[in-house]
Enzyme design. Sequence first.
Site, PDB file in Angstrom:
ATOM      1  N   CYS A  59      40.412  39.482  33.512  1.00  0.00           N
ATOM      2  CA  CYS A  59      40.519  41.124  32.673  1.00  0.00           C
ATOM      3  C   CYS A  59      40.914  41.149  31.404  1.00  0.00           C
ATOM      4  O   CYS A  59      41.966  40.378  30.859  1.00  0.00           O
ATOM      5  CB  CYS A  59      41.160  41.820  33.571  1.00  0.00           C
TER       6      CYS A  59
ATOM      7  N   GLY B 250      34.076  44.192  31.775  1.00  0.00           N
ATOM      8  CA  GLY B 250      32.512  44.932  31.263  1.00  0.00           C
ATOM      9  C   GLY B 250      32.202  45.652  30.136  1.00  0.00           C
ATOM     10  O   GLY B 250      30.657  45.794  29.768  1.00  0.00           O
TER      11      GLY B 250
ATOM     12  N   CYS C  39      37.528  48.600  30.963  1.00  0.00           N
ATOM     13  CA  CYS C  39      37.573  47.322  31.420  1.00  0.00           C
ATOM     14  C   CYS C  39      36.519  46.586  30.614  1.00  0.00           C
ATOM     15  O   CYS C  39      35.931  46.713  29.511  1.00  0.00           O
ATOM     16  CB  CYS C  39      35.915  47.785  32.700  1.00  0.00           C
TER      17      CYS C  39
END
Length: 286
Positions: free
Chosen positions: A71, A231, A228
């Site tokens: 993450c 992302g 994110c």
Amino acid sequence: MKFTKMQGIGNDYVYVNCFEETVEDPSWAARFVSDRHFGIGSDGLILICPSEKADFEMRMYNADGSRGEMCGNGIRCVGKYVYDKGLTDKRSITVETLAGVKSLDLTVENGQVSEVTVDMGQPGILADRLPVILGKGEVPADPEGRLIRQPIQVQGKTYYFTAVSMGNPHIVLYVDDPYAIDLEAVGPSFENHSYFPERTNTEFVRVLDRNHVEMRVWERGAGETWACGTGACAVAVSSAMNGLTGREVTVKLRGGDLEINWDEKTDHVFMTGPAVTVFEGEIDLR
């Protein structure tokens, strides 16, 4: 259990110092604390633990209790936590994750971390190294074996995705307006599509110019989040591969901006962004 609520441009997690606390069932705990009505409210749970491979270990759990490999926003907050709490006095640290050991450079202002740059490592861009199983007769659209502008059928409509791994799987789709997408309706169909045996994170992206893009994200195990980090890195890599941007790009998300640099010399992706402590508390998990 004592905890700290932290966020990186709106991507919020509950953090627990496992040098002092023990979480017996982190998957259940993640579901409990993430509930925004009956728990604390977050996109998941992150445990900060001792490591034999790095300065610290980050164990990340999504809101649905599933374990996440990595993450980007979460790891920036780990860097802030360990410095601000006095667990380290170093401004360059390493953090063990399921996606490998990541290096963090901490920017300190007035004795506290305000911004973190993370070396996210090399992106995975070759089809044979991605958790993607195409349909019968489908072949990678790129002669180099990359999944660029690969067609996919979702709810009777054809989309085109580029697949990138940042330690966890992502697909990037370019659309006219990310905010015109009914993410609650379409997001689960991408996440659970048969092409993706480990499920996938999905980014819906509009290119603003050669240096700026904007995105919305449907995260595997969490649904839509305000940001994110992995992302944003996947979007930067995908946009460069598709010739839409350069290798340095500002990615604009619902919660704020991230600066991403896909370094040509090292092939590593570097992510820079803020980390913020929201509040601290104590909760009974019994």
